[in-house]
Design an enzyme around this catalytic site. Structure first.
Site, PDB file in Angstrom:
ATOM      1  N   SER A  21       0.905  -0.960  -0.017  1.00 39.00           N
ATOM      2  CA  SER A  21      -0.039  -0.059   0.036  1.00 39.00           C
ATOM      3  C   SER A  21       0.879   1.105   0.203  1.00 39.00           C
ATOM      4  O   SER A  21       2.009   1.375   0.721  1.00 39.00           O
ATOM      5  CB  SER A  21      -0.885  -0.145   1.400  1.00 39.00           C
ATOM      6  OG  SER A  21      -1.513   1.135   1.400  1.00 39.00           O
ATOM      7  N   THR A  68      -9.794  -1.706   2.707  1.00 35.66           N
ATOM      8  CA  THR A  68      -9.286  -2.066   1.341  1.00 35.66           C
ATOM      9  C   THR A  68      -9.601  -3.436   1.293  1.00 35.66           C
ATOM     10  O   THR A  68     -10.138  -4.135   2.113  1.00 35.66           O
ATOM     11  CB  THR A  68      -7.942  -1.833   0.846  1.00 35.66           C
ATOM     12  OG1 THR A  68      -7.997  -1.909  -0.493  1.00 35.66           O
ATOM     13  CG2 THR A  68      -6.828  -2.335   1.682  1.00 35.66           C
ATOM     14  N   LYS A  72     -14.256  -4.142   1.859  1.00 35.06           N
ATOM     15  CA  LYS A  72     -15.044  -3.063   1.938  1.00 35.06           C
ATOM     16  C   LYS A  72     -16.569  -3.158   1.956  1.00 35.06           C
ATOM     17  O   LYS A  72     -17.106  -2.314   2.248  1.00 35.06           O
ATOM     18  CB  LYS A  72     -14.690  -2.533   0.375  1.00 35.06           C
ATOM     19  CG  LYS A  72     -13.308  -1.946   0.205  1.00 35.06           C
ATOM     20  CD  LYS A  72     -13.186  -1.106  -1.110  1.00 35.06           C
ATOM     21  CE  LYS A  72     -11.965  -0.663  -1.277  1.00 35.06           C
ATOM     22  NZ  LYS A  72     -11.663  -0.091  -2.625  1.00 35.06           N
ATOM     23  N   GLY A 134     -17.594  -5.110 -10.769  1.00 33.99           N
ATOM     24  CA  GLY A 134     -17.085  -5.508  -9.485  1.00 33.99           C
ATOM     25  C   GLY A 134     -17.465  -4.350  -8.266  1.00 33.99           C
ATOM     26  O   GLY A 134     -18.058  -3.382  -8.838  1.00 33.99           O
ATOM     27  N   GLY A 135     -16.632  -4.440  -7.528  1.00 39.46           N
ATOM     28  CA  GLY A 135     -16.792  -3.466  -6.333  1.00 39.46           C
ATOM     29  C   GLY A 135     -16.468  -1.957  -6.495  1.00 39.46           C
ATOM     30  O   GLY A 135     -17.293  -0.966  -6.521  1.00 39.46           O
ATOM     31  N   ASN A 156     -19.383  -6.566 -18.820  1.00 36.61           N
ATOM     32  CA  ASN A 156     -18.837  -7.443 -17.572  1.00 36.61           C
ATOM     33  C   ASN A 156     -18.684  -8.905 -18.265  1.00 36.61           C
ATOM     34  O   ASN A 156     -19.616  -9.165 -19.049  1.00 36.61           O
ATOM     35  CB  ASN A 156     -19.414  -7.139 -16.365  1.00 36.61           C
ATOM     36  CG  ASN A 156     -18.699  -7.649 -15.236  1.00 36.61           C
ATOM     37  OD1 ASN A 156     -17.454  -7.487 -15.199  1.00 36.61           O
ATOM     38  ND2 ASN A 156     -19.139  -8.561 -14.396  1.00 36.61           N
ATOM     39  N   LEU A 230      -8.218   2.182 -13.844  1.00 36.61           N
ATOM     40  CA  LEU A 230      -8.381   2.437 -12.677  1.00 36.61           C
ATOM     41  C   LEU A 230      -7.130   1.778 -11.841  1.00 36.61           C
ATOM     42  O   LEU A 230      -6.570   1.931 -10.682  1.00 36.61           O
ATOM     43  CB  LEU A 230      -9.463   1.891 -11.745  1.00 36.61           C
ATOM     44  CG  LEU A 230     -10.930   2.595 -12.391  1.00 36.61           C
ATOM     45  CD1 LEU A 230     -11.933   2.354 -11.343  1.00 36.61           C
ATOM     46  CD2 LEU A 230     -10.534   4.083 -12.426  1.00 36.61           C
TER      47      LEU A 230
HETATM   48  P1  NAP Z   1     -13.704  -7.035  -7.923  1.00 35.07           P
HETATM   49  O1  NAP Z   1     -14.798  -6.478  -7.045  1.00 35.07           O
HETATM   50  O2  NAP Z   1     -13.204  -8.433  -7.572  1.00 35.07           O
HETATM   51  O3  NAP Z   1     -13.919  -6.818  -9.451  1.00 35.07           O
HETATM   52  C1  NAP Z   1     -13.183  -7.288 -10.238  1.00 35.07           C
HETATM   53  C2  NAP Z   1     -13.798  -7.202 -11.701  1.00 35.07           C
HETATM   54  O4  NAP Z   1     -12.815  -7.660 -12.833  1.00 35.07           O
HETATM   55  C3  NAP Z   1     -15.141  -7.788 -11.994  1.00 35.07           C
HETATM   56  O5  NAP Z   1     -15.749  -7.033 -13.196  1.00 35.07           O
HETATM   57  C4  NAP Z   1     -14.670  -9.029 -12.809  1.00 35.07           C
HETATM   58  O6  NAP Z   1     -15.694  -9.593 -13.854  1.00 35.07           O
HETATM   59  C5  NAP Z   1     -13.407  -8.702 -13.708  1.00 35.07           C
HETATM   60  N1  NAP Z   1     -12.439  -9.865 -13.931  1.00 35.07           N
HETATM   61  C6  NAP Z   1     -11.747 -10.477 -13.303  1.00 35.07           C
HETATM   62  N2  NAP Z   1     -11.208 -11.388 -13.801  1.00 35.07           N
HETATM   63  C7  NAP Z   1     -11.692 -11.393 -14.951  1.00 35.07           C
HETATM   64  C8  NAP Z   1     -11.268 -12.287 -16.456  1.00 35.07           C
HETATM   65  N3  NAP Z   1     -10.408 -12.966 -16.183  1.00 35.07           N
HETATM   66  N4  NAP Z   1     -11.856 -11.819 -17.440  1.00 35.07           N
HETATM   67  C9  NAP Z   1     -12.647 -10.682 -17.371  1.00 35.07           C
HETATM   68  N5  NAP Z   1     -13.189  -9.911 -16.400  1.00 35.07           N
HETATM   69  C10 NAP Z   1     -12.569 -10.240 -15.323  1.00 35.07           C
HETATM   70  O7  NAP Z   1     -12.206  -5.912  -7.751  1.00 35.07           O
HETATM   71  P2  NAP Z   1     -12.380  -4.203  -7.579  1.00 35.07           P
HETATM   72  O8  NAP Z   1     -12.295  -4.222  -5.980  1.00 35.07           O
HETATM   73  O9  NAP Z   1     -13.659  -3.912  -8.335  1.00 35.07           O
HETATM   74  O10 NAP Z   1     -11.371  -3.960  -8.210  1.00 35.07           O
HETATM   75  C11 NAP Z   1     -10.966  -4.030  -9.618  1.00 35.07           C
HETATM   76  C12 NAP Z   1      -9.702  -3.073 -10.134  1.00 35.07           C
HETATM   77  O11 NAP Z   1      -9.737  -1.667  -9.705  1.00 35.07           O
HETATM   78  C13 NAP Z   1      -8.633  -3.578  -9.436  1.00 35.07           C
HETATM   79  O12 NAP Z   1      -7.471  -3.910 -10.244  1.00 35.07           O
HETATM   80  C14 NAP Z   1      -8.087  -2.366  -8.387  1.00 35.07           C
HETATM   81  O13 NAP Z   1      -6.768  -2.478  -8.340  1.00 35.07           O
HETATM   82  C15 NAP Z   1      -8.366  -1.126  -9.072  1.00 35.07           C
HETATM   83  N6  NAP Z   1      -8.968  -0.177  -8.024  1.00 35.07           N
HETATM   84  C16 NAP Z   1      -8.205   0.920  -8.044  1.00 35.07           C
HETATM   85  C17 NAP Z   1      -8.569   2.029  -7.284  1.00 35.07           C
HETATM   86  C18 NAP Z   1      -8.010   3.274  -7.215  1.00 35.07           C
HETATM   87  O14 NAP Z   1      -7.951   4.163  -6.406  1.00 35.07           O
HETATM   88  N7  NAP Z   1      -7.054   3.459  -8.316  1.00 35.07           N
HETATM   89  C19 NAP Z   1      -9.532   1.767  -6.125  1.00 35.07           C
HETATM   90  C20 NAP Z   1     -10.173   0.487  -6.017  1.00 35.07           C
HETATM   91  C21 NAP Z   1      -9.712  -0.567  -7.146  1.00 35.07           C
HETATM   92  P3  NAP Z   1     -16.528 -10.679 -13.039  1.00 35.07           P
HETATM   93  O15 NAP Z   1     -17.723 -10.001 -12.424  1.00 35.07           O
HETATM   94  O16 NAP Z   1     -16.993 -11.535 -14.584  1.00 35.07           O
HETATM   95  O17 NAP Z   1     -15.856 -11.722 -12.283  1.00 35.07           O
END
Ligand code: NAP
Length: 293
Positions: A21, A68, A72, A134-135, A156, A230
């Site tokens: 982090s 995190t 969350k 996702g989240g 998605n 992101l």
């Molecule tokens: P999450 O809730 O686990 O959601 C993951 C997303 O990725 C879902 O839409 C999932 O699709 C998709 N995914 C995962 N594996 C896949 C694959 N093989 N093929 C196609 N789609 C796939 O995670 P999250 O918390 O939303 O985070 C997502 C990303 O955002 C992470 O990389 C995180 O680092 C980034 N993020 C950045 C910030 C920032 O401040 N910049 C803040 C939060 C998160 P399905 O629904 O089909 O599984």
């Protein structure tokens, strides 16, 4: 940097894992700037121990917490009150101390908006493609609703999750806001001749999986006027590179990370962080991340 003494206040990050982090660096820099006697520590909380961690931090007088992955959603049940934005998104990343316990907020949503504003990326009235459901995609959807996007096309892998998010956003829209939800496999059917703002909210392309993009077909990127990933590690993802090579503007998620931290800091300490200060902290994060790559 201030000395730690008996009046030092504590703020912490709860997650699993938290080893990489950069949030401690953001909050240390802000406390140095404001001259506040605060420490911000990262705590790796084993699954099954979140409740104890939150209650323990409250009992120890913590001013607040960040939360995190993967907590969350779970942490919401340990809040005494939820800010309406966090409730609508269904995720809390910031806890603020009150007399009755911690109040839960979501600063990812306004953090992304401030990052986009700072980069000159306009949302109002725009056609936006949201990749993921996702989240964090839920926070993006809320931002598009709140800040006046005209259209939101959600793609998605799991189409049911896209539809659930789409239905929820449409239900709460009190103005013109068109939402469509599709399976990611349908993305090649996008209408021709349009330019979109695309927000990449999946985990595809994140280190160490740097050679992948959520959409691999170069033809898609002809439609991308602005591509916002992101992810911030790597600093330039394959999605960003393909956006840039097709002539679009690309940005990563590091400014979102910075601003979600700044907004949390403002909530904890009742201060306002100006743009000049934010701009001074940003290169520090860049150098930490570049050192880690
Ligand atoms: P999450 O809730 O686990 O959601 C993951 C997303 O990725 C879902 O839409 C999932 O699709 C998709 N995914 C995962 N594996 C896949 C694959 N093989 N093929 C196609 N789609 C796939 O995670 P999250 O918390 O939303 O985070 C997502 C990303 O955002 C992470 O990389 C995180 O680092 C980034 N993020 C950045 C910030 C920032 O401040 N910049 C803040 C939060 C998160 P399905 O629904 O089909 O599984």
């Amino acid at each position: 940097m201030r000395e730690i003494d008996s009046s030092t206040k504590c703020i912490g990050l709860l997650g699993h894992p938290v080893g990489h982090s950069v949030s401690p660096a953001i909050h240390q820099a802000l406390s140095d700037h404001f001259g506040l006697n605060l420490v911000y520590t990262a705590h790796d909380v084993e699954p099954g121990h979140l409740k104890e961690a939150v209650e323990g931090a409250y009992a120890l007088g913590y001013l607040g917490l960040n939360v995190t992955v993967p907590y969350k959603q779970e942490v919401m049940q340990y809040c005494c009150e939820l800010d309406p934005v966090a409730e609508a998104i269904g995720a809390v990343n910031t806890l603020v101390r009150t007399e009755n316990g911690f109040k839960g907020y979501n600063t990812d949503m306004p953090g992304l908006y401030r990052a986009l504003e700072e980069e000159g990326v306009k949302i109002f009235g725009k056609e936006v493609i949201l990749l993921g459901a996702g989240g964090v995609a839920r926070a993006v959807g809320e931002m598009l609703l709140k800040y006046g996007a005209g259209w939101c096309y959600i793609y998605n892998r799991n189409v049911e999750k896209a539809c659930d998010l789409g239905v929820e956003l449409s239900r709460r829209a009190s103005r013109h806001f068109e939402v469509e939800a599709h399976a990611l496999s349908e993305i090649s059917k996008l209408p021709d001749g349009k330019d979109y703002v695309v927000i990449q909210a999946t985990s595809i392309g994140m280190a160490p999986d740097c050679d992948r993009a959520i959409v691999e077909d170069p033809a898609f990127y002809e439609h991308v006027r602005v591509g916002v990933d992101l992810i911030f590690n790597p600093f330039e993802t394959k999605f960003m590179r393909m956006t840039r090579e097709a002539g679009g503007k690309a940005m990563n998620g590091l400014k979102m990370l910075l601003y979600q931290g700044i907004i949390a800091y403002e909530l904890w300490n009742d201060v306002k962080v100006d743009e000049e200060t934010a701009k001074q902290i940003y290169p520090l994060l860049e150098s930490i991340l570049n050192g880690k790559q």
